[in-house]
Design an enzyme around this catalytic site. Sequence first.
Site, PDB file in Angstrom:
ATOM      1  N   GLU A   1       2.163  16.599  48.647  1.00  0.00           N
ATOM      2  CA  GLU A   1       1.792  16.347  50.174  1.00  0.00           C
ATOM      3  C   GLU A   1       2.353  14.849  50.326  1.00  0.00           C
ATOM      4  OE1 GLU A   1      -2.000  16.267  53.173  1.00  0.00           O
ATOM      5  OE2 GLU A   1      -2.397  16.043  51.008  1.00  0.00           O
ATOM      6  N   HIS A   2       1.806  14.016  49.588  1.00  0.00           N
ATOM      7  CA  HIS A   2       2.298  12.656  49.860  1.00  0.00           C
ATOM      8  C   HIS A   2       2.855  12.054  48.362  1.00  0.00           C
ATOM      9  CE1 HIS A   2      -1.722  13.097  52.015  1.00  0.00           C
ATOM     10  NE2 HIS A   2      -1.120  12.549  53.145  1.00  0.00           N
TER      11      HIS A   2
END
Length: 449
Positions: free
Chosen positions: A341-342
């Site tokens: 996601e990040h």
Amino acid sequence: MISRIDLRGDALPEGGALRDLLPRAEFDVEAALETVRPICEDVRHRGSAAVIDWGEKFDGVRLESVRVPAAALTRALDELDPAVRAALDESIRRARLVHRAQRRTTHTTQVVPGGTVTEKWVPVDRVGLYVPGGRSVYPSSVVMNVVPAQEAGVTSLAVASPPQAAPRTSGDGPEFGGLPHPTILAACALLGVDEVYAAGGAQAVAMFAYGTADCLPVDLVTGPGNIYVAAAKRLLKGRIGIDAEAGPTEIAILADATADPVHVAADLISQAEHDPMAAAVLVTDSEELAAATEAELVTQVAATKHVQERIEPALAGRQSAIVLVNDLEDGLTVVNAYAAEHLEIQTADAAALADRVRNAGAVFVGPWSPVSLGDYCAGSNHVLPTGGCACHSSGLSVQSFLRGIHIVDYTRDALAEVTHHVVTLAEAEDLPAHGAALKARFGWKVPQQ
């Protein structure tokens, strides 16, 4: 506090075999479907009454109406801490700059003389934006949902967020009257959103999908939530469009010996504080950085908040690890397989490596671009794909709220020029009436070329 996975030595496996070696939270949306199905069916048949009943069961609040009164929105904005308002204003300003630049324009292609195809982009008519509650308060998620929808041109927006059900210390009823947190309401008011519902979980998604006496049905539901929100989105997909089935948050950091272990540890902890299922993964070719980061985790965790209920379980869980690799090339292979996601890149040549990343919700380059910046004030969107879905899905953007429509415009001569090809292909597919639809326009004869 955090485990290690050593992938040094042999060549890395490929594809799914590599993904199976990497840490990941267990998030069984399929199992949750049977939990949310009766909730959604109840809302379908009983509408607002069902939303209120399920809200009482799960949030501990009995509401007369799930619609937040306009006066509560105004009051929340009037009473908002000036410093928080200034921070939200800046977050909104930066998000608008980025998302406004994402707008797509109508484009016409002349295929042949007299024949054009135009692609125009039309916003979704009505959207339901979900803002999670629970362990934390997320006015930033109001910004990240509302701004791209507004910049896309969506004219009908509704926000749902769970009631803030924590009891007052005085024992005189639920906090904030059972409404969502005032900072969430203030963020809605700041953005000009006046349709807000004190509803969470699967019942909120079902309310958006089916509509109730209080809430008109929507075409699209966006925003992160817990496993039951994700399951309801899966169940109702088709009746509504969805952005993604968001799972527990996750950070991966690709770092070498030049990275500062103080920064690395702090960034891992910043995601771990979300939830016990949050994932924090460091991928490095430096044994020294791995050891220094482990030491920093011990020091920094002891000095922060939410340790026992969130951070320690997240860091110690199977979803978090320090992954040791032979070199940065292997590290890049690992983070592309993980599809975080990040993803932070903290290496000597961070920009060059970031340019080679293929799978990530968002990439944060160098020591001065931490994920926390993206959560609030980078201008980017923090509603991002989780659970490896970044290999096929994107984060929330203006594009999420737009539909492309092709407009075909041919003259008689342009149609005549291509009719023989259309008839040939129609007959090859044993669909002669398709070709007949063209021949009928030319006296049932294929025009001569």
